[in-house]
Motif scaffolding. Sequence first.
Motif, short mmCIF file in Angstrom:
data_model
loop_
_atom_site.label_atom_id
_atom_site.label_comp_id
_atom_site.label_asym_id
_atom_site.label_seq_id
_atom_site.Cartn_x
_atom_site.Cartn_y
_atom_site.Cartn_z
N GLY A 1 0.84 -1.27 -0.02
CA GLY A 1 -0.08 -0.12 0.08
C GLY A 1 0.71 1.36 0.05
N GLY A 2 2.14 1.25 0.20
CA GLY A 2 2.94 2.23 0.27
C GLY A 2 3.53 2.69 -1.08
N SER A 3 4.50 3.63 -1.12
CA SER A 3 4.80 4.21 -2.25
C SER A 3 6.38 4.27 -2.40
CB SER A 3 4.35 5.69 -2.51
OG SER A 3 3.02 5.75 -2.61
N LEU A 4 6.95 4.21 -3.44
CA LEU A 4 8.46 4.51 -3.72
C LEU A 4 8.56 5.12 -4.79
CD1 LEU A 4 10.25 1.11 -2.98
CD2 LEU A 4 10.43 3.29 -1.58
N ARG A 5 9.91 5.96 -4.95
CA ARG A 5 10.00 6.65 -6.26
C ARG A 5 11.40 6.32 -6.63
NH1 ARG A 5 11.77 12.37 -8.05
NH2 ARG A 5 10.65 12.81 -9.84
N LEU A 6 11.36 5.74 -7.90
CA LEU A 6 13.04 5.46 -8.51
C LEU A 6 13.39 6.38 -9.27
CD1 LEU A 6 12.41 1.51 -9.35
CD2 LEU A 6 12.77 2.47 -7.28
N SER A 7 14.61 6.69 -9.39
CA SER A 7 15.04 7.67 -10.40
C SER A 7 16.32 7.03 -11.10
CB SER A 7 15.71 8.80 -9.51
OG SER A 7 14.70 9.60 -8.97
N CYS A 8 16.64 7.56 -12.24
CA CYS A 8 17.68 7.02 -13.11
C CYS A 8 18.21 8.15 -13.91
CB CYS A 8 17.12 5.81 -14.11
SG CYS A 8 18.38 5.20 -15.17
N ALA A 9 19.69 8.20 -13.77
CA ALA A 9 20.07 9.53 -14.68
C ALA A 9 21.17 8.72 -15.62
CB ALA A 9 20.99 10.14 -13.45
N ALA A 10 21.34 9.00 -16.59
CA ALA A 10 22.00 8.56 -17.58
C ALA A 10 23.45 9.63 -17.93
CB ALA A 10 21.53 8.23 -18.99
N SER A 11 24.44 9.14 -18.44
CA SER A 11 25.56 10.18 -18.44
C SER A 11 26.55 9.35 -19.41
CB SER A 11 26.19 10.33 -17.00
OG SER A 11 26.93 9.16 -16.46
N GLY A 12 27.55 10.28 -19.90
CA GLY A 12 28.22 9.75 -20.95
C GLY A 12 28.31 10.49 -22.28
N ASN A 13 28.58 9.61 -23.22
CA ASN A 13 28.49 9.87 -24.74
C ASN A 13 27.30 10.06 -25.33
OD1 ASN A 13 30.53 11.07 -26.62
ND2 ASN A 13 30.62 9.03 -27.56
N ILE A 14 26.51 11.06 -25.05
CA ILE A 14 25.00 11.06 -25.43
C ILE A 14 24.77 12.20 -26.31
CG2 ILE A 14 22.69 11.23 -24.55
CD1 ILE A 14 23.54 10.07 -21.76
N TYR A 15 24.42 11.73 -27.48
CA TYR A 15 23.99 12.67 -28.43
C TYR A 15 22.27 12.99 -28.33
CZ TYR A 15 22.53 14.66 -32.97
OH TYR A 15 22.05 15.36 -34.03
N SER A 16 21.52 11.78 -28.10
CA SER A 16 20.30 11.80 -28.02
C SER A 16 19.63 10.61 -27.19
CB SER A 16 19.19 11.83 -29.08
OG SER A 16 19.34 10.91 -29.81
N ILE A 17 18.32 10.57 -26.49
CA ILE A 17 17.94 9.69 -25.94
C ILE A 17 16.58 9.53 -26.41
CG2 ILE A 17 17.12 8.38 -23.78
CD1 ILE A 17 19.58 9.71 -22.34
N ASN A 18 16.29 8.08 -27.17
CA ASN A 18 15.03 8.04 -27.50
C ASN A 18 13.94 7.45 -26.65
OD1 ASN A 18 16.08 8.90 -30.21
ND2 ASN A 18 16.92 6.71 -30.84
N ARG A 19 14.50 6.54 -25.88
CA ARG A 19 13.58 5.79 -25.11
C ARG A 19 14.27 5.65 -23.76
NH1 ARG A 19 10.32 0.17 -26.30
NH2 ARG A 19 11.95 -0.72 -25.49
#
Length: 127
Positions: free
Chosen positions: A15-33
């Motif tokens: 019944g509780g809640s959590l929030r997940l986070s994810c950060a991308a780093s590195g040689n990125i031109y674009s992220i599609n998905r």
Amino acid sequence: QVALVETGGGLVQAGGSLRLSCAASGNIYSINRMGWYRQTPGKLRELAAVITSGGNTNYADSVKGRFTISRDSAKNSVYLQMNSLKPEDTAVYYCNAEGIAYSGNYFEPAGPEFGSWGQGTQVTVSA
């Protein structure tokens, strides 16, 4: 090379809640998905939720109405708000990103496609 770092897993009561986070780093031109997958021992990794660069979302039937995926393109980050958690949501949650790497060439910056996974974060929901 693109690295993903997840945070926000933990132990919560049903019944509780959590929030997940994810950060991308590195040689990125674009992220599609970007998306969240989950896996329990002895089972295949399965999709929980995914969001495209255009903001389109897709959810597993088992999480619809309870989980919400969002992204901050400026920060190359994706989030998963998980509400009304159930014991069957217990799993290791993995972040995934697919996109185009930066080529290193100023005049032709789009490089090869990439697909990266985070190291996983444990979510445990007690009954």
